[in-house]
Design an enzyme around this catalytic site. Structure first.
Site: not given
Ligand SMILES: Cc1cc2nc3c(=O)[nH]c(=O)nc-3n(C[C@H](O)[C@H](O)[C@H](O)COP(=O)(O)OP(=O)(O)OC[C@H]3O[C@@H](n4cnc5c(N)ncnc54)[C@H](O)[C@@H]3O)c2cc1C
Length: 484
Positions: A51, A404
């Site tokens: 975005h 695949c």
């Molecule tokens: C339906 C949907 C559509 C979306 N569309 C978009 C889009 O089009 N564009 C965009 O920019 N964003 C989009 N987003 C948002 C985006 O997916 C998230 O903002 C982003 O993936 C968040 O990443 P993160 O690394 O913060 O979290 P996560 O990817 O959840 O990573 C967190 C990690 O921490 C790990 N963890 C948790 N607890 C522990 C622990 N105790 N010890 C060690 N590891 C741990 C987990 O296993 C996980 O791998 C969308 C989200 C959703 C759900």
């Protein structure tokens, strides 16, 4: 006990982008991920739209970070060799009430510094999108918007970080954090580590991880979203990412062209309590179909090959903003939390913000002379010319065995992934790196071959091979008295 200057908890796009950023400096850094692979939280369940930044409220942290992050993507894609397309976005208007909302978004975008935004007329949008509903009368056009494969980006960040000295450790759920005189001791299910600073990038569990260090500064709830994947050969495919005019809490159901030539339809947005519930729900799927057909009325439901869901980590009562700050109660503990949408678009700039917070918190951050910004290009057999394919097969016959057939992925590429910089030891990890199992048959024809290759390469029995995390084995023993 291994000691690091910084330990990042969580290996989603946020944690891996931070690891990539910190790998540019003279620091010792480790990333601890609880899952069997990186990128398996929200990062594997989203739309992949970068975005450009017309949505966030001007002045919010999200507004600044979104635009900066999105602008960084084209150069990162070149350096880290990941796929990126530039279809642009149409936010569609169907009536005069929509026009006012789109004007507001245009204004937001300009204030946030998004380039080249304009409201365009019916003729222009229908010329580009001939299958678009005749009811669409105008659109906010964001031509700089790009789309990526989000887990490919997380893998690219992590591989490059590893190349530059960061330890990426999977299968390490953090279970305890103790504050010491000089930093922290972190306990996982397998080991103990010490560090000077912690970056908490644990997605939906960031509040739970913070609590382990005695911090209760926010509560996170997941906002669930369903998505659908359409086959590459679908007729009437969109060329542009198309959203309807947004409501107050959601961007609405969009039709999204992907890096690989599929079409995605997503996403719904429903607050949930369960932080692990990535099920699809029938009302959600119906809402996706109804929403997508308002944009593409001839959308062919028979071309759906997969549904999936993700959970956006939302900090409650925080105006839908990201929570990126040093803890006010425990010094040296940095939150990169509440990274809801657009966390993919924002990740590169979140990483820079966290670097600056570490600097402010007292960490000495000096650039590394030997930092290598480039990630080696991997072999993608299907994208090579016939001559190159031939030469590759002569060198290694494994590239001549197609495993695949939907996505034309060879045994050679699968073996490369299994022994890669961030090794793929599960079926889904192979899928995310090579696309084996991502095609029309969704693994129906190749899954048993992948299990056999994994078992052979890892020296395991076939019934030890998992789909994803521990306990997700596909086989439970031989049938008809056959050997394993
Ligand atoms: C339906 C949907 C559509 C979306 N569309 C978009 C889009 O089009 N564009 C965009 O920019 N964003 C989009 N987003 C948002 C985006 O997916 C998230 O903002 C982003 O993936 C968040 O990443 P993160 O690394 O913060 O979290 P996560 O990817 O959840 O990573 C967190 C990690 O921490 C790990 N963890 C948790 N607890 C522990 C622990 N105790 N010890 C060690 N590891 C741990 C987990 O296993 C996980 O791998 C969308 C989200 C959703 C759900």
């Amino acid at each position: 006990m291994n000691h690091y200057d910084v330990i990042i908890i969580g290996g989603g796009i946020t944690g891996t982008a931070i690891a990539h950023e910190l790998s540019k400096y003279k620091l010792t850094v480790a990333l601890l991920e609880r899952g069997s692979d990186i990128g398996i939280g929200a990062t594997k369940g989203n739309g992949g739209v970068v975005h450009p930044g017309y949505d966030p409220t001007p002045g919010s942290l999200k507004a600044k970070i979104n635009v900066k992050g999105a602008n960084a993507y084209p150069q990162l894609a070149k350096e880290l060799n990941f796929g990126l397309i530039n279809p642009g976005i149409f936010v569609l208007g169907f009536n005069e009430a929509d026009r006012a909302v789109l004007r507001h978004k245009l204004d937001n975008g300009k204030k946030n510094g998004v380039r080249d935004l304009a409201i365009i007329d019916a003729q222009t949008i229908h010329a580009r999108e001939p299958h678009l509903s005749a009811e669409a009368r105008f659109a906010l056009h964001a031509p700089t918007a790009t789309v990526v494969d989000p887990f490919e980006v997380a893998i690219a960040f992590a591989e490059n970080a590893t190349e530059n000295g960061v330890a990426i450790l999977t299968g390490q759920p953090v279970t305890a954090i103790e504050k010491t005189a000089n930093g922290f001791v972190i306990t996982t299910a397998r080991a103990q580590f010490s560090c000077g600073y912690i970056v908490n990038a644990a997605g939906n569990h960031a509040d739970d991880v913070a609590k382990l260090a005695g911090i209760a500064e926010y509560t996170i709830k997941p906002r669930h979203g369903d998505l659908l994947v359409f086959d590459k050969d679908m007729a009437n495919k969109p060329q542009t990412v198309m959203f309807p005019c947004p409501g107050p809490d959601t961007k609405g159901i969009a039709c999204i062209p992907t890096v690989h030539g599929n079409t995605l339809v997503g996403s719904t947005a429903t607050m949930k309590d369960d932080k692990e519930a990535v099920n699809n729900y029938a009302p959600g799927i119906q809402a996706l179909l109804d929403g997508a057909k308002k944009i593409l009325p001839q959308l062919d439901e028979s071309r759906i090959i997969r549904s999936f869901a993700g959970l956006r980590p939302v900090v409650l009562d925080y105006n839908n903003d990201f929570f990126i700050a040093e803890s006010v109660t425990v010094k040296g503990f940095i939150h990169a939390a509440g990274i809801q949408s657009p966390g993919i678009a924002s990740a590169p700039a979140i990483a820079e913000t966290v670097r600056d917070l570490l600097d402010n918190a007292g960490l000495r951050i000096l650039p590394k002379g030997d930092y290598n910004p480039y990630r080696q290009k991997k072999t993608v057999f299907a994208k090579l010319g016939i001559g190159q394919q031939d030469a590759l097969i002569q060198k290694n016959p494994a590239y001549g065995r197609i495993v695949c057939r939907c996505e034309t992925v060879t045994e050679g590429e699968i073996v490369d992934a299994i022994h890669g910089a961030i090794p793929a030891h599960t079926l889904d990890a192979i899928k995310r790196r090579t696309r084996a199992g991502m095609g029309r048959c969704q693994g129906g024809f190749c899954q048993y071959k992948l299990i056999a290759i994994l078992a052979r390469e890892l020296g395991l029995s076939a019934d030890a091979i998992c789909l994803e995390d521990a306990g997700s084995q596909l086989l439970c023993g031989a049938v008809k008295g056959g050997a394993k």
